[in-house]
Design a protein around this motif. Structure first.
Motif, PDB file in Angstrom:
ATOM      1  N   CYS A   1       1.271   2.274   8.905  1.00 11.33           N
ATOM      2  CA  CYS A   1       0.436   1.419   8.052  1.00 11.33           C
ATOM      3  C   CYS A   1      -0.927   2.103   7.932  1.00 11.33           C
ATOM      4  O   CYS A   1      -1.419   2.322   6.840  1.00 11.33           O
ATOM      5  CB  CYS A   1       0.303   0.025   8.672  1.00 11.33           C
ATOM      6  SG  CYS A   1      -0.701  -1.059   7.661  1.00 11.33           S
TER       7      CYS A   1
ATOM      8  N   ARG B   1       3.216   8.292   3.915  1.00  9.85           N
ATOM      9  CA  ARG B   1       2.199   7.311   3.597  1.00  9.85           C
ATOM     10  C   ARG B   1       1.319   7.085   4.815  1.00  9.85           C
ATOM     11  O   ARG B   1       1.696   7.407   5.942  1.00  9.85           O
ATOM     12  CB  ARG B   1       2.825   5.981   3.174  1.00  9.85           C
ATOM     13  CG  ARG B   1       3.705   5.343   4.222  1.00  9.85           C
ATOM     14  CD  ARG B   1       3.634   3.825   4.186  1.00  9.85           C
ATOM     15  NE  ARG B   1       2.341   3.324   4.635  1.00  9.85           N
ATOM     16  CZ  ARG B   1       1.749   2.239   4.168  1.00  9.85           C
ATOM     17  NH1 ARG B   1       2.327   1.540   3.218  1.00  9.85           N
ATOM     18  NH2 ARG B   1       0.587   1.849   4.648  1.00  9.85           N
TER      19      ARG B   1
ATOM     20  N   LYS C   1      -8.199   0.405   4.676  1.00  7.53           N
ATOM     21  CA  LYS C   1      -7.243  -0.689   4.852  1.00  7.53           C
ATOM     22  C   LYS C   1      -7.792  -2.028   4.356  1.00  7.53           C
ATOM     23  O   LYS C   1      -8.862  -2.450   4.796  1.00  7.53           O
ATOM     24  CB  LYS C   1      -6.879  -0.835   6.343  1.00  7.53           C
ATOM     25  CG  LYS C   1      -6.143   0.329   6.954  1.00  7.53           C
ATOM     26  CD  LYS C   1      -4.850   0.682   6.238  1.00  7.53           C
ATOM     27  CE  LYS C   1      -3.857  -0.445   6.135  1.00  7.53           C
ATOM     28  NZ  LYS C   1      -2.663  -0.059   5.321  1.00  7.53           N
TER      29      LYS C   1
ATOM     30  N   GLN D   1      -2.189   4.865  -4.003  1.00  8.43           N
ATOM     31  CA  GLN D   1      -1.552   3.550  -3.928  1.00  8.43           C
ATOM     32  C   GLN D   1      -2.582   2.472  -4.274  1.00  8.43           C
ATOM     33  O   GLN D   1      -3.702   2.501  -3.780  1.00  8.43           O
ATOM     34  CB  GLN D   1      -1.020   3.324  -2.507  1.00  8.43           C
ATOM     35  CG  GLN D   1      -0.458   1.935  -2.259  1.00  8.43           C
ATOM     36  CD  GLN D   1       0.146   1.804  -0.860  1.00  8.43           C
ATOM     37  OE1 GLN D   1       0.793   2.733  -0.358  1.00  8.43           O
ATOM     38  NE2 GLN D   1      -0.074   0.673  -0.226  1.00  8.43           N
TER      39      GLN D   1
ATOM     40  N   GLY E   1      -2.940  -1.424  -3.787  1.00  2.37           N
ATOM     41  CA  GLY E   1      -2.293  -2.435  -2.960  1.00  2.37           C
ATOM     42  C   GLY E   1      -2.172  -3.776  -3.658  1.00  2.37           C
ATOM     43  O   GLY E   1      -2.741  -4.006  -4.732  1.00  2.37           O
ATOM     44  N   ALA E   2      -1.424  -4.658  -3.006  1.00  2.00           N
ATOM     45  CA  ALA E   2      -1.161  -5.987  -3.559  1.00  2.00           C
ATOM     46  C   ALA E   2      -2.454  -6.752  -3.844  1.00  2.00           C
ATOM     47  O   ALA E   2      -2.540  -7.511  -4.802  1.00  2.00           O
ATOM     48  CB  ALA E   2      -0.299  -6.770  -2.577  1.00  2.00           C
ATOM     49  N   ARG E   3      -3.456  -6.526  -3.012  1.00  2.00           N
ATOM     50  CA  ARG E   3      -4.707  -7.277  -3.197  1.00  2.00           C
ATOM     51  C   ARG E   3      -5.532  -6.757  -4.362  1.00  2.00           C
ATOM     52  O   ARG E   3      -6.408  -7.444  -4.867  1.00  2.00           O
ATOM     53  CB  ARG E   3      -5.527  -7.242  -1.907  1.00  2.00           C
ATOM     54  CG  ARG E   3      -4.850  -8.010  -0.790  1.00  2.00           C
ATOM     55  CD  ARG E   3      -5.285  -7.536   0.572  1.00  2.00           C
ATOM     56  NE  ARG E   3      -4.455  -8.133   1.613  1.00  2.00           N
ATOM     57  CZ  ARG E   3      -3.252  -7.669   1.966  1.00  2.00           C
ATOM     58  NH1 ARG E   3      -2.727  -6.618   1.356  1.00  2.00           N
ATOM     59  NH2 ARG E   3      -2.562  -8.258   2.900  1.00  2.00           N
TER      60      ARG E   3
ATOM     61  N   LYS F   1       1.446  -1.591  -6.423  1.00  2.00           N
ATOM     62  CA  LYS F   1       2.193  -2.660  -5.749  1.00  2.00           C
ATOM     63  C   LYS F   1       2.042  -3.981  -6.482  1.00  2.00           C
ATOM     64  O   LYS F   1       0.987  -4.256  -7.070  1.00  2.00           O
ATOM     65  CB  LYS F   1       1.694  -2.787  -4.312  1.00  2.00           C
ATOM     66  CG  LYS F   1       2.127  -1.620  -3.437  1.00  2.00           C
ATOM     67  CD  LYS F   1       1.912  -1.979  -1.997  1.00  2.00           C
ATOM     68  CE  LYS F   1       2.723  -1.122  -1.078  1.00  2.00           C
ATOM     69  NZ  LYS F   1       2.796  -1.738   0.257  1.00  2.00           N
TER      70      LYS F   1
ATOM     71  N   ARG G   1       6.938  -5.466  -3.106  1.00  2.00           N
ATOM     72  CA  ARG G   1       6.557  -5.548  -1.688  1.00  2.00           C
ATOM     73  C   ARG G   1       6.558  -6.993  -1.189  1.00  2.00           C
ATOM     74  O   ARG G   1       5.949  -7.301  -0.175  1.00  2.00           O
ATOM     75  CB  ARG G   1       5.203  -4.881  -1.441  1.00  2.00           C
ATOM     76  CG  ARG G   1       4.108  -5.287  -2.380  1.00  2.00           C
ATOM     77  CD  ARG G   1       3.482  -6.629  -2.101  1.00  2.00           C
ATOM     78  NE  ARG G   1       2.637  -6.594  -0.928  1.00  2.00           N
ATOM     79  CZ  ARG G   1       2.371  -7.641  -0.172  1.00  2.00           C
ATOM     80  NH1 ARG G   1       2.869  -8.824  -0.473  1.00  2.00           N
ATOM     81  NH2 ARG G   1       1.586  -7.527   0.883  1.00  2.00           N
TER      82      ARG G   1
ATOM     83  N   HIS H   1       6.385  -4.583   4.112  1.00  2.00           N
ATOM     84  CA  HIS H   1       5.534  -5.709   3.715  1.00  2.00           C
ATOM     85  C   HIS H   1       6.385  -6.823   3.117  1.00  2.00           C
ATOM     86  O   HIS H   1       6.000  -7.991   3.151  1.00  2.00           O
ATOM     87  CB  HIS H   1       4.454  -5.231   2.738  1.00  2.00           C
ATOM     88  CG  HIS H   1       3.535  -4.225   3.367  1.00  2.00           C
ATOM     89  ND1 HIS H   1       3.830  -2.884   3.394  1.00  2.00           N
ATOM     90  CD2 HIS H   1       2.371  -4.377   4.043  1.00  2.00           C
ATOM     91  CE1 HIS H   1       2.882  -2.247   4.059  1.00  2.00           C
ATOM     92  NE2 HIS H   1       1.982  -3.125   4.464  1.00  2.00           N
TER      93      HIS H   1
ATOM     94  N   GLU I   1       7.140   1.514   6.799  1.00  2.00           N
ATOM     95  CA  GLU I   1       6.131   1.807   7.818  1.00  2.00           C
ATOM     96  C   GLU I   1       6.830   2.185   9.111  1.00  2.00           C
ATOM     97  O   GLU I   1       7.708   1.467   9.597  1.00  2.00           O
ATOM     98  CB  GLU I   1       5.213   0.593   8.006  1.00  2.00           C
ATOM     99  CG  GLU I   1       4.323   0.422   6.778  1.00  2.00           C
ATOM    100  CD  GLU I   1       3.288  -0.681   6.886  1.00  2.00           C
ATOM    101  OE1 GLU I   1       2.291  -0.601   6.153  1.00  2.00           O
ATOM    102  OE2 GLU I   1       3.461  -1.630   7.680  1.00  2.00           O
TER     103      GLU I   1
HETATM  104  C1  PEP Z   1       0.090  -1.173   2.944  1.00  2.00           C
HETATM  105  O1  PEP Z   1       0.868  -0.487   2.255  1.00  2.00           O
HETATM  106  O2  PEP Z   1      -0.182  -0.913   4.122  1.00  2.00           O
HETATM  107  C2  PEP Z   1      -0.474  -2.396   2.338  1.00  2.00           C
HETATM  108  C3  PEP Z   1      -1.647  -2.886   2.712  1.00  2.00           C
HETATM  109  O3  PEP Z   1       0.354  -2.916   1.412  1.00  2.00           O
HETATM  110  P1  PEP Z   1       0.212  -4.215   0.499  1.00  2.00           P
HETATM  111  O4  PEP Z   1      -0.899  -3.926  -0.446  1.00  2.00           O
HETATM  112  O5  PEP Z   1       1.551  -4.308  -0.165  1.00  2.00           O
HETATM  113  O6  PEP Z   1      -0.071  -5.392   1.399  1.00  2.00           O
END
Ligand code: PEP
Ligand code: MN
Length: 338
Positions: free
Chosen positions: A103, A127, A132, A183, A185-187, A208, A238, A273, A299
């Motif tokens: 992660c 990855r 983070k 990448q 991310g989802a957020r 994502k 995800r 995830h 992960e």
């Molecule tokens: C990740 O890939 O570690 C991650 C934070 O993913 P996600 O945005 O899908 O929560």
């Protein structure tokens, strides 16, 4: 609007059509497929008389696109997109790609051990997060650029490409030398300013799905990146938030065949995830490959229980090796390789 050119259309004919489209006030995105060139016109196309284009030399057919994602939609590249990387690895072809790593990047020994494991298992991508997005501001936030330097070194030593999360525009430039695939991310999947900026970058983006995003919203976010001219977008399922609490998220496996139908973009499955539980990762990884995923993102960590983030969903290295062996069987069964 989409103008599909005839297979034998000449460059002069293609340029003449592009010119006519631009004169009509639309911006043109061109994709040159193995057999056919497709021109997508984006902009105020509602009032344009498509008949003008139908009679131009070299044109096969012209149609209006009713979906709001013109470039991410299937019609733009009916044969599907294959994203190619400098090491020759591809996402979107016959081979299912493996993207694995921690992660978060934690230290040199951790990341080098993992890189060797990914390579030995036949993976092409590693990855690891350096920036983070944590739910709590007090949780480990990542090592930043020094972490990326470590992962890049480990990846290079093992012939792997790197995938890592970018959280804001100002990080793009300093990340560039160490990143093969950005990448989102989802957020951040609807951080439209970030998406637009990644449209200007000439490196692939793994996008994502947001925690509460519909598939249409996912494709519209991809459209933001593609509108800037960066067509190398890989989508990623995800998991989404539902009323179910047995898993961290509900991994929407059906999103994979739905996306395949609606879009030409490759899609990855992220069972880590997607489930949040180590024991649920292998079955959902297999389900994702069976459903047509072009890549699996997992992960992994040599000391998974002690991982600095997402420990509960992280596979030990031997579990990962076993999973890859099992995934090969599934891939073969659905006409893919791995
Ligand atoms: C990740 O890939 O570690 C991650 C934070 O993913 P996600 O945005 O899908 O929560
Ligand atoms: Mn994670």
């Amino acid at each position: 609007m989409i103008v599909a050119m005839q297979e034998n259309a000449t460059e002069d004919q293609i340029f003449a059509v592009i010119e006519t489209m631009e004169e009509a006030g639309v911006s043109v995105h061109r994709t040159t497929g193995a057999s056919q060139t497709i021109l997508a016109g984006v902009g105020p196309t509602a009032k344009i008389d498509l008949g003008i284009f139908e009679v131009l030399p070299g044109v096969e057919n012209v149609h209006r696109i009713s979906v709001p994602y013109k470039l991410a939609g299937r019609a733009f590249r009916p044969e599907g997109t294959v994203v190619e990387f400098p090491n020759g690895a591809k996402i979107g072809g016959k081979q299912v790609a493996i993207i694995a790593g921690p992660c978060a990047i934690e230290n040199r020994e951790q990341i080098f051990t993992i890189a060797k494991c990914v390579k030995d298992a036949g993976g092409q991508f590693m990855r690891g997060g350096a920036f983070k997005p944590r739910s709590s501001p007090y949780s480990f936030q990542g090592l930043g650029i020094p972490g990326l330097e470590l992962m890049h070194e480990a990846a290079e030593a093992n012939g792997l490409m790197t995938v890592t999360e970018v959280m804001e525009i100002s990080q793009i430039e300093p990340m560039m030398p160490y990143t093969d695939c950005f990448q989102v991310g989802a957020r951040n999947f609807q951080n439209f300013n970030l998406l637009r900026e990644l449209g200007q970058v000439r490196k692939p983006v793994l996008l994502k799905r947001g925690i509460a995003a519909t598939i249409e919203e996912l494709l519209l976010s991809a459209e933001y990146i593609m509108a800037g001219g960066n067509y190398d977008v890989i989508l990623c399922e995800r998991g989404i938030r539902t009323y179910e609490t047995a898993t961290r998220n509900t991994m929407d496996i059906s999103a994979i065949p739905v996306v395949k139908k609606l879009s030409h973009l490759p899609i990855a499955g992220d069972p880590s995830h997607g489930t949040g539980r180590r024991d649920m990762v292998p079955p959902m990884a297999k389900a994702a490959v069976a459903a047509g995923a072009d890549a699996i993102l997992v992960e992994i960590h040599p000391n998974a229980d002690k991982a600095a983030s997402d420990a509960a969903q992280t596979l030990y290295l031997d579990q990962f090796q076993k999973l890859i062996t099992e995934l090969r069987v599934i891939a073969t069964a659905v006409g893919r390789t791995l």
